[in-house]
Design a protein around this motif. Structure first.
Motif, short mmCIF file in Angstrom:
data_model
loop_
_atom_site.label_atom_id
_atom_site.label_comp_id
_atom_site.label_asym_id
_atom_site.label_seq_id
_atom_site.Cartn_x
_atom_site.Cartn_y
_atom_site.Cartn_z
N ALA A 1 0.82 -1.21 0.00
CA ALA A 1 0.00 0.00 0.00
C ALA A 1 0.86 1.26 0.00
CB ALA A 1 -0.92 0.00 1.22
N LEU A 2 2.07 1.17 0.54
CA LEU A 2 2.96 2.33 0.63
C LEU A 2 3.96 2.39 -0.52
CD1 LEU A 2 3.76 2.23 4.46
CD2 LEU A 2 2.30 3.88 3.28
N SER A 3 3.96 1.42 -1.39
CA SER A 3 4.92 1.35 -2.50
C SER A 3 6.35 1.32 -1.99
CB SER A 3 4.72 2.56 -3.45
OG SER A 3 3.42 2.54 -3.99
N GLY A 4 6.59 0.46 -1.07
CA GLY A 4 7.96 0.33 -0.54
C GLY A 4 7.94 -0.47 0.75
N ASP A 5 9.11 -0.67 1.33
CA ASP A 5 9.17 -1.46 2.55
C ASP A 5 8.42 -0.76 3.67
OD1 ASP A 5 11.32 -0.19 4.69
OD2 ASP A 5 11.73 0.42 2.61
N ALA A 6 7.93 -1.54 4.61
CA ALA A 6 7.17 -0.99 5.74
C ALA A 6 7.84 -1.35 7.05
CB ALA A 6 5.74 -1.52 5.71
N ALA A 7 9.17 -1.44 7.03
CA ALA A 7 9.90 -1.73 8.26
C ALA A 7 9.65 -0.62 9.28
CB ALA A 7 11.40 -1.85 7.96
N LEU A 8 9.40 -1.00 10.51
CA LEU A 8 9.07 -0.02 11.54
C LEU A 8 10.34 0.54 12.17
CD1 LEU A 8 6.13 -1.89 13.30
CD2 LEU A 8 5.98 -0.03 11.65
N PRO A 9 10.31 1.79 12.60
CA PRO A 9 11.47 2.36 13.30
C PRO A 9 11.64 1.70 14.66
CG PRO A 9 9.62 3.89 13.33
CD PRO A 9 9.23 2.78 12.42
N PRO A 10 12.83 1.78 15.27
CA PRO A 10 13.11 1.09 16.54
C PRO A 10 12.11 1.40 17.65
CG PRO A 10 15.12 1.98 15.60
CD PRO A 10 14.01 2.51 14.76
N GLU A 11 11.60 2.63 17.72
CA GLU A 11 10.71 3.00 18.81
C GLU A 11 9.36 2.29 18.74
OE1 GLU A 11 10.43 6.42 15.74
OE2 GLU A 11 11.98 5.12 16.59
N LEU A 12 9.10 1.56 17.64
CA LEU A 12 7.84 0.82 17.51
C LEU A 12 8.06 -0.69 17.52
CD1 LEU A 12 6.22 3.02 14.70
CD2 LEU A 12 5.66 3.04 17.14
N SER A 13 9.22 -1.12 17.97
CA SER A 13 9.57 -2.54 17.89
C SER A 13 8.69 -3.43 18.76
CB SER A 13 11.04 -2.74 18.28
OG SER A 13 11.27 -2.28 19.61
N ARG A 14 8.08 -2.87 19.82
CA ARG A 14 7.27 -3.69 20.72
C ARG A 14 5.79 -3.67 20.36
NH1 ARG A 14 8.74 -1.64 26.61
NH2 ARG A 14 6.98 -3.03 27.08
N ILE A 15 5.45 -2.95 19.31
CA ILE A 15 4.04 -2.83 18.92
C ILE A 15 3.59 -4.03 18.11
CG2 ILE A 15 2.38 -1.47 17.59
CD1 ILE A 15 3.28 -0.06 20.07
N GLU A 16 2.37 -4.50 18.37
CA GLU A 16 1.74 -5.55 17.56
C GLU A 16 0.41 -5.02 17.04
OE1 GLU A 16 1.40 -9.05 19.94
OE2 GLU A 16 3.56 -9.49 19.87
N PHE A 17 0.02 -5.56 15.89
CA PHE A 17 -1.18 -5.04 15.22
C PHE A 17 -2.21 -6.15 15.02
CE2 PHE A 17 2.58 -2.74 13.69
CZ PHE A 17 2.30 -1.49 14.19
N ARG A 18 -3.45 -5.73 14.71
CA ARG A 18 -4.53 -6.68 14.48
C ARG A 18 -5.30 -6.44 13.19
NH1 ARG A 18 -9.29 -4.02 16.14
NH2 ARG A 18 -8.88 -2.16 17.40
N ALA A 19 -5.11 -5.27 12.56
CA ALA A 19 -5.83 -4.96 11.33
C ALA A 19 -5.17 -3.76 10.66
CB ALA A 19 -7.30 -4.65 11.63
N ALA A 20 -5.50 -3.56 9.36
CA ALA A 20 -4.92 -2.43 8.62
C ALA A 20 -5.86 -1.98 7.52
CB ALA A 20 -3.57 -2.83 8.02
N SER A 21 -5.71 -0.73 7.13
CA SER A 21 -6.46 -0.16 6.00
C SER A 21 -5.56 0.85 5.30
CB SER A 21 -7.76 0.50 6.48
OG SER A 21 -7.50 1.45 7.49
N SER A 22 -5.80 1.06 4.02
CA SER A 22 -5.01 2.02 3.24
C SER A 22 -5.83 3.27 2.99
CB SER A 22 -4.57 1.39 1.91
OG SER A 22 -5.70 1.04 1.13
#
Length: 241
Positions: A144-165
């Protein structure tokens, strides 16, 4: 009268000018295709300026001040006659407009972001994908972002359950709903829309947000609750911006 005379008159014309005074110019434009093209360009330029000011919140007098700086106000009251000064003022006005556009660009972007964040807090979009598989959600987000979606270090402990564009301020974006806090979600925007790390407060019934950028993307933590609760959540999850 020559087209050169009417072209100079266009620099002084603004919507709302008295019809009797503007009638010769408007009559000429109606019969001269070349001048009509010039006139259309001037009108479109004025409209673009106005649209830019409409995106700046609570600045009702700003447009008038800037147009005054471009000498529109003075020329509007001056006698209508061709002068070399009209042509001399054109590069000065263009330079001023260019500087104003650059100066207000970050402010306009921040204002647009604030409006859309407030809307997302009160009316979040429906999920397009539901999953607790972190890799699956990030892979979907990368598309959806046209590229990698690697998260920055400050979000390393976050987990997700759903997404929308979605689109935010003319940039591609994804909204990821948090797994461990139903009131929280993360907005990732494919562009830098904020100049500094900030916490923005909205009405309690809507919520709050914290936003920052790594220089390439903008990250916005949306929280449907008080600023105090959002701070507590950020502390628990190690989110330091």
């Amino acid at each position: 009268m020559s087209c050169e005379f009417y072209e100079s008159e266009m620099y002084a014309w603004r919507p709302g000018d008295d019809l009797p005074e503007s009638k010769p110019l408007l009559d000429h434009v109606a019969t001269c295709p070349e001048c009509a093209r010039w006139f259309a360009n001037f009108s479109a330029s004025d409209e673009r300026i106005r649209q830019s000011f409409l995106q700046i919140p609570e600045s009702p007098s700003l447009e008038a001040k800037i147009f005054a700086g471009l000498d529109y106000e003075r020329l509007q009251k001056a006698p209508r006659k061709s002068s070399w000064r009209n042509w001399f003022l054109l590069p000065i006005a263009a330079s001023l407009l260019f500087g104003v556009t650059l100066g207000f660009s970050p402010w306009i972007q921040e204002a647009r972001l604030s409006r859309q964040v407030a809307t997302l807090l009160s009316q979040p979009p429906s999920a397009e994908i539901n999953s607790t598989d972190q890799k699956q959600l990030l892979s979907w987000s990368a598309g959806a972002l046209s590229g990698d979606a690697a998260l920055p270090p400050e979000l390393s402990r976050i987990e997700f359950r759903a997404a929308s564009s979605l689109n935010v301020a003319s940039h591609k974006a994804v909204l990821l709903k948090m797994k461990n806090e139903q009131r929280a979600s993360l907005l990732i925007i494919d562009g830098r829309l904020t100049e500094e790390n900030t916490i923005k407060s909205f009405h309690e019934t809507a919520g709050n947000d914290s936003r920052w950028s790594d220089g390439r993307r903008t990250y916005v933590l949306l929280f449907q609750g008080s600023e105090q609760d959002m701070h507590a959540y950020m502390t628990r999850m190690g989110i330091v911006t």
